[in-house]
Design a protein around this motif. Sequence first.
Motif, PDB file in Angstrom:
ATOM      1  N   VAL A  83      -7.102   4.499  -3.803  1.00 16.64           N
ATOM      2  CA  VAL A  83      -5.804   3.973  -4.246  1.00 16.64           C
ATOM      3  C   VAL A  83      -5.498   2.669  -3.517  1.00 16.64           C
ATOM      4  N   LEU A  84      -5.797   2.602  -2.225  1.00 20.27           N
ATOM      5  CA  LEU A  84      -5.550   1.375  -1.464  1.00 20.27           C
ATOM      6  C   LEU A  84      -6.463   0.242  -1.934  1.00 20.27           C
ATOM      7  N   ARG A  85      -7.732   0.557  -2.225  1.00 22.51           N
ATOM      8  CA  ARG A  85      -8.627  -0.470  -2.764  1.00 22.51           C
ATOM      9  C   ARG A  85      -8.151  -0.933  -4.136  1.00 22.51           C
ATOM     10  N   LEU A  86      -7.707   0.006  -4.956  1.00 18.65           N
ATOM     11  CA  LEU A  86      -7.187  -0.337  -6.274  1.00 18.65           C
ATOM     12  C   LEU A  86      -5.955  -1.240  -6.157  1.00 18.65           C
ATOM     13  N   SER A  87      -5.115  -0.993  -5.171  1.00 20.71           N
ATOM     14  CA  SER A  87      -3.943  -1.853  -4.969  1.00 20.71           C
ATOM     15  C   SER A  87      -4.374  -3.278  -4.613  1.00 20.71           C
ATOM     16  N   THR A  88      -5.467  -3.412  -3.873  1.00 18.92           N
ATOM     17  CA  THR A  88      -5.968  -4.737  -3.538  1.00 18.92           C
ATOM     18  C   THR A  88      -6.576  -5.416  -4.766  1.00 18.92           C
ATOM     19  N   VAL A  89      -7.233  -4.647  -5.611  1.00 18.39           N
ATOM     20  CA  VAL A  89      -7.775  -5.212  -6.850  1.00 18.39           C
ATOM     21  C   VAL A  89      -6.637  -5.753  -7.719  1.00 18.39           C
ATOM     22  N   GLY A 138       0.813  -1.212   0.000  1.00 21.85           N
ATOM     23  CA  GLY A 138       0.000   0.000   0.000  1.00 21.85           C
ATOM     24  C   GLY A 138       0.846   1.262   0.000  1.00 21.85           C
ATOM     25  N   SER A 139       1.957   1.243   0.717  1.00 24.59           N
ATOM     26  CA  SER A 139       2.846   2.412   0.741  1.00 24.59           C
ATOM     27  C   SER A 139       3.460   2.662  -0.622  1.00 24.59           C
ATOM     28  N   LEU A 140       3.784   1.605  -1.334  1.00 28.51           N
ATOM     29  CA  LEU A 140       4.314   1.756  -2.688  1.00 28.51           C
ATOM     30  C   LEU A 140       3.295   2.465  -3.575  1.00 28.51           C
ATOM     31  N   PHE A 141       2.044   2.045  -3.507  1.00 28.91           N
ATOM     32  CA  PHE A 141       0.998   2.666  -4.319  1.00 28.91           C
ATOM     33  C   PHE A 141       0.739   4.104  -3.903  1.00 28.91           C
ATOM     34  N   THR A 142       0.740   4.375  -2.601  1.00 30.25           N
ATOM     35  CA  THR A 142       0.458   5.742  -2.151  1.00 30.25           C
ATOM     36  C   THR A 142       1.640   6.678  -2.397  1.00 30.25           C
ATOM     37  N   LYS A 143       2.838   6.151  -2.454  1.00 30.34           N
ATOM     38  CA  LYS A 143       3.992   6.986  -2.824  1.00 30.34           C
ATOM     39  C   LYS A 143       3.866   7.445  -4.276  1.00 30.34           C
ATOM     40  N   VAL A 144       3.358   6.575  -5.129  1.00 36.86           N
ATOM     41  CA  VAL A 144       3.227   6.892  -6.557  1.00 36.86           C
ATOM     42  C   VAL A 144       1.985   7.735  -6.831  1.00 36.86           C
ATOM     43  N   PHE A 145       0.830   7.349  -6.271  1.00 43.41           N
ATOM     44  CA  PHE A 145      -0.446   7.982  -6.612  1.00 43.41           C
ATOM     45  C   PHE A 145      -1.010   8.897  -5.524  1.00 43.41           C
ATOM     46  N   GLY A 146      -0.373   8.978  -4.373  1.00 46.52           N
ATOM     47  CA  GLY A 146      -0.894   9.768  -3.259  1.00 46.52           C
ATOM     48  C   GLY A 146      -1.834   8.924  -2.405  1.00 46.52           C
ATOM     49  N   PHE A 147      -1.980   9.331  -1.155  1.00 47.44           N
ATOM     50  CA  PHE A 147      -2.804   8.546  -0.244  1.00 47.44           C
ATOM     51  C   PHE A 147      -4.283   8.805  -0.490  1.00 47.44           C
TER      52      PHE A 147
END
Length: 173
Positions: free
Chosen positions: A86-92, A73-82
Amino acid sequence: MIQNFDKRIQQQKGVFYILTLWILSLLFVNISGEFTLIDDWAYSKSVRDLSEFGVFKIYDRIAISFVSNLLWGSLFTKVFGFSFFVLRLSTVIAGGVLIYTFYRWLGLLTGNRKLQLFCTLLLAFNPLFYVLSTTFMTDIFFLMGACISLYFFTSYLKHERLKLLFWAFFFTI
């Protein structure tokens, strides 16, 4: 060489149809928005702390298997913002990786492509899996890691290459 590539594409076509259908169904459900589902607010808090403040903190309410979620999740939020979306999309995306890996693992276990496709469909549209793949809970990430490690363990047993065993243990950890 080209024939091998064409054959591999033909073998993977079924799982790509399943993934496309699964993603289209998620678009129909509409998982976008800034809201939490179930208990993913507790997990999101740790990701926010790590991505925005650089603080690695796991709160009391969180499962021990959360470390992989936190890093993913931190990887995704570093790229796309918190954001919760974004966190749900990372789980998808993790769910998609899981569906694909599950399909490939079944391919190692059985030569029956119809059974392989049917079982993959059962996973993708299982109500529990479907709901949890739209949250930022630990279940999908744990199952993804377990399935990837099972794939590499099974590959090692078939091909006896040491690097496969290394990857199996890596994803187990």
